[in-house]
Design a protein around this motif. Sequence first.
Motif, PDB file in Angstrom:
ATOM      1  N   ALA A  81      49.383 -37.421  14.735  1.00 35.26           N
ATOM      2  CA  ALA A  81      49.299 -38.773  15.285  1.00 35.26           C
ATOM      3  C   ALA A  81      50.149 -38.837  16.539  1.00 35.26           C
ATOM      4  N   ASP A  82      49.612 -39.451  17.567  1.00 35.17           N
ATOM      5  CA  ASP A  82      50.335 -39.623  18.834  1.00 35.17           C
ATOM      6  C   ASP A  82      50.867 -38.307  19.387  1.00 35.17           C
ATOM      7  N   ARG A  83      50.040 -37.291  19.384  1.00 27.68           N
ATOM      8  CA  ARG A  83      50.378 -35.959  19.909  1.00 27.68           C
ATOM      9  C   ARG A  83      51.577 -35.334  19.192  1.00 27.68           C
ATOM     10  N   LYS A  84      51.841 -35.778  17.988  1.00 28.73           N
ATOM     11  CA  LYS A  84      52.870 -35.182  17.139  1.00 28.73           C
ATOM     12  C   LYS A  84      52.227 -34.744  15.836  1.00 28.73           C
ATOM     13  N   ALA A  85      52.729 -33.656  15.300  1.00 31.54           N
ATOM     14  CA  ALA A  85      52.252 -33.175  14.008  1.00 31.54           C
ATOM     15  C   ALA A  85      53.368 -33.370  12.993  1.00 31.54           C
ATOM     16  N   TYR A  86      52.992 -33.786  11.795  1.00 33.47           N
ATOM     17  CA  TYR A  86      53.947 -34.012  10.716  1.00 33.47           C
ATOM     18  C   TYR A  86      53.547 -33.163   9.519  1.00 33.47           C
ATOM     19  N   VAL A  87      54.532 -32.449   8.973  1.00 34.85           N
ATOM     20  CA  VAL A  87      54.320 -31.663   7.766  1.00 34.85           C
ATOM     21  C   VAL A  87      55.410 -32.090   6.791  1.00 34.85           C
ATOM     22  N   TRP A  88      55.018 -32.364   5.543  1.00 33.18           N
ATOM     23  CA  TRP A  88      55.977 -32.793   4.534  1.00 33.18           C
ATOM     24  C   TRP A  88      56.160 -31.698   3.498  1.00 33.18           C
ATOM     25  N   PHE A  89      57.405 -31.535   3.066  1.00 33.87           N
ATOM     26  CA  PHE A  89      57.764 -30.525   2.064  1.00 33.87           C
ATOM     27  C   PHE A  89      58.495 -31.207   0.914  1.00 33.87           C
ATOM     28  N   ASP A  90      58.323 -30.646  -0.286  1.00 33.74           N
ATOM     29  CA  ASP A  90      59.090 -31.137  -1.427  1.00 33.74           C
ATOM     30  C   ASP A  90      60.457 -30.454  -1.443  1.00 33.74           C
ATOM     31  N   GLY A  91      61.223 -30.652  -2.492  1.00 31.69           N
ATOM     32  CA  GLY A  91      62.574 -30.093  -2.592  1.00 31.69           C
ATOM     33  C   GLY A  91      62.621 -28.577  -2.591  1.00 31.69           C
TER      34      GLY A  91
END
Length: 148
Positions: A81-91
């Motif tokens: 989104a908005d030329r940014k990439a987001y990746v989420w990780f758990d613990g």
Amino acid sequence: MKKNLSGRSGLLLTEIILSLLFFSLSGAVCLQMFVRASLLSRETAELDMAVRHVSSAAEVLNQPEHTAEHLRLLYPGTSVADRKAYVWFDGDFEVCGEEEAFYRLEAAADSQDGHTTLWSVTLYGGDSREIYRLEGSSYQPLARGEHP
């Protein structure tokens, strides 16, 4: 003749109390050192994983023809989104959804001109503190026969 044993028993009791006090303090210091070592070990493991993931994402963005969209090849759950990439990780640093996430990786690539791309990759912890960041730029030279 009676010997005075009360003085000797008082001295023995004092020695036992002092020995217990010494060993109690030594035990408290050792316990504190073990807790600090455990915390340091956890922080080191967290930093190691952050460096690995940020470096991997930076390698993708360092290619001049790649954008934040290309991170989906490395991390299937990537949202852009908005030329940014987001990746989420758990613990455990496994890719997960945003709802279960403890860590967040943000990657951005911005083209300055037709040949230079500035990029940055940052990994944040659960309390939104920055754990590790890499910034850089990549340059794609002119193609053969192309003029500025």
